[in-house]
Design an enzyme around this catalytic site. Structure first.
Site, PDB file in Angstrom:
ATOM      1  N   ARG A   7     -21.710  -5.444  31.773  1.00  0.00           N
ATOM      2  CA  ARG A   7     -20.940  -6.602  32.251  1.00  0.00           C
ATOM      3  C   ARG A   7     -21.518  -7.134  33.557  1.00  0.00           C
ATOM      4  O   ARG A   7     -21.580  -8.349  33.774  1.00  0.00           O
ATOM      5  CB  ARG A   7     -19.470  -6.208  32.449  1.00  0.00           C
ATOM      6  N   ALA A  57     -16.740  -9.519  11.794  1.00  0.00           N
ATOM      7  CA  ALA A  57     -17.727 -10.170  12.651  1.00  0.00           C
ATOM      8  C   ALA A  57     -18.819 -10.865  11.839  1.00  0.00           C
ATOM      9  O   ALA A  57     -19.222 -11.992  12.163  1.00  0.00           O
ATOM     10  CB  ALA A  57     -18.350  -9.137  13.585  1.00  0.00           C
ATOM     11  N   CYS A  88     -23.682   1.984  20.830  1.00  0.00           N
ATOM     12  CA  CYS A  88     -23.102   3.175  21.450  1.00  0.00           C
ATOM     13  C   CYS A  88     -23.302   4.390  20.556  1.00  0.00           C
ATOM     14  O   CYS A  88     -22.604   5.389  20.684  1.00  0.00           O
ATOM     15  CB  CYS A  88     -21.617   2.963  21.762  1.00  0.00           C
ATOM     16  N   ASP A 109     -21.702  -6.048  20.332  1.00  0.00           N
ATOM     17  CA  ASP A 109     -21.352  -4.695  20.772  1.00  0.00           C
ATOM     18  C   ASP A 109     -20.487  -4.007  19.718  1.00  0.00           C
ATOM     19  O   ASP A 109     -19.301  -3.748  19.930  1.00  0.00           O
ATOM     20  CB  ASP A 109     -20.617  -4.767  22.118  1.00  0.00           C
ATOM     21  N   GLN A 121      -8.387   1.047  22.469  1.00  0.00           N
ATOM     22  CA  GLN A 121      -9.478   1.751  21.809  1.00  0.00           C
ATOM     23  C   GLN A 121     -10.059   2.823  22.723  1.00  0.00           C
ATOM     24  O   GLN A 121      -9.961   2.751  23.941  1.00  0.00           O
ATOM     25  CB  GLN A 121     -10.557   0.752  21.381  1.00  0.00           C
TER      26      GLN A 121
END
Length: 394
Positions: A208, A276, A336, A296, A196
């Site tokens: 992270r 999801a 994002c 996310d 991706q």
């Protein structure tokens, strides 16, 4: 060189370092122009404001390359790429993969360069840049970064809107099927060709890093929209006793499994392929509980008009996640999308928590890392926002 004459007063934002001249800000064009041409941007009095390239099929008709009266040529392109890479070299002490060039933030709108070990992934986000400086950019990458291979990932939606083909393929040298990324003690396989974005989500490095101190051998971790397992690998590295990665892309989950094996983990790890929202409901119906959940999702909010749909999506994600989180547990809500502000994220998270009777404490907020620079004069350069909340016993 043709001149683009601005409407009166529109020069102010360009002098304040904003890099786009929109069509409705142009009073006149003196001379013939076509896609990729270099033009002078001037006031109504003929005073030079900037120089840039034409992207005729987009609303941002001129993309600014300099506000100085200097030549716009291969030397300028080389210097911009060299300067951007030099600013990032210290990051390579923590990782062998870095965003080497970030579009407007580094002075060439539309150009993305990611360096994965000895290989480079490049993206021309509009055809105007490609026409103007494609070969000059490739030559500069070779000279500055000395890669073994360069792969093009110009497979972005922007190009389709322009009516030009998306392009992918090897530009120079060779590209292996997998590249091993080393990042703060973690290892990941990077797939430049089929992965991706340009191959990996480098912009989640700080997120992270943020969550790792909160994890231990008793943690049950749910990684939603996992992609190739950025958060999953971090959780497994900290010894979490159970980690589940959810994604709808089979290739992404295959990379998750490969990353598990690459790091020689032995923790309990599973992947779940599917939507999801549906998977969160299934887990809740099974009575599953987690200590940490990361949300996310991909950027579904492309335009300002999409913001209401985006807020609804995040509300639904949080609503389902708060049914799964333990008291004292942590949820990371990440966007994002430039148009989804931090305040939007806070508001929908608060409303979903209230609906589920959850009291939340904010334990952190972070943004994209420094190799994805945020320029104050260019609001669009801040796109990634991560809100970390803990459920407080009340």
């Amino acid at each position: 060189m043709a001149k683009v004459i601005l409407e009166s007063g529109k020069e102010k934002k360009i002098r304040n370092f904003y890099p786009n001249v929109f069509k409705d800000e142009i009073k006149d064009i003196l001379g013939d122009v076509s896609n990729g041409d270099i033009v002078e941007v001037c006031t109504t009095d003929g005073e030079l404001v900037a120089k840039g390239y034409v992207a005729e099929s987009t609303n941002a008709f001129v993309r600014v390359l300099t506000t100085k009266d200097i030549p716009v040529d291969k030397t300028l392109i080389l210097e911009k790429i060299k300067r951007a890479y030099e600013k990032r070299k210290h990051i390579l002490a923590e990782t062998n993969c870095v965003r080497a060039f970030y579009s407007e933030a580094d002075g060439i709108p539309g150009l993305i360069i990611d360096k994965f070990d000895k290989y480079v992934s490049v993206q021309f986000r509009n055809s105007g840049l490609e026409v103007a400086f494609r070969q000059e950019i490739i030559n500069a990458i070779k000279k500055v970064m000395k890669p073994k291979g360069i792969y093009e990932r110009s497979d972005v939606e922007n190009r389709t809107h322009e009516g030009v083909e998306q392009q992918t393929g090897i530009i120079y040298g060779e590209i292996p099927e997998r590249i091993v990324m080393e990042d703060n003690g973690l290892k990941y396989y990077v797939d430049i060709i089929d992965g991706q974005k340009t191959g990996f989500f480098l912009d989640q490095r700080d997120s992270r890093k943020f969550i790792r101190p909160f994890l231990n051998e008793n943690t049950r971790f749910l990684d939603v929209f996992s992609s190739s397992g950025g958060f999953s690998v971090a959780a497994l590295k900290e010894g979490c006793k159970k980690v589940i990665a959810i994604d709808k892309e089979p290739h992404a989950l295959e990379l998750c499994k490969e990353n598990y094996e690459l790091n020689e983990f032995t923790n309990d790890f599973e992947t779940a392929e599917g939507d999801a929202f549906l998977m969160l409901k299934i887990l809740a119906n099974r009575g599953e509980k987690f200590d940490v959940i990361t949300l996310d999702p991909p950027s579904l909010i492309k335009k300002k008009i999409d913001i209401h749909r985006g807020r609804d999506m995040f509300f639904s994600l949080c609503d389902e996640s708060f049914k799964l989180i333990e008291d004292g547990g942590i949820v990371g809500i990440i966007t994002c999308a430039y148009h989804m502000s931090l305040q939007d994220l806070i508001e929908v998270t608060r409303m979903a928590a209230s609906k589920n009777g959850k009291l939340l404490q904010v334990i952190g907020v972070n943004y994209q890392p420094e190799d994805h620079p945020w320029i104050l004069h260019v609001p669009e350069t801040l796109y990634l926002k991560a809100l970390w909340v803990r459920v407080v016993n009340n």
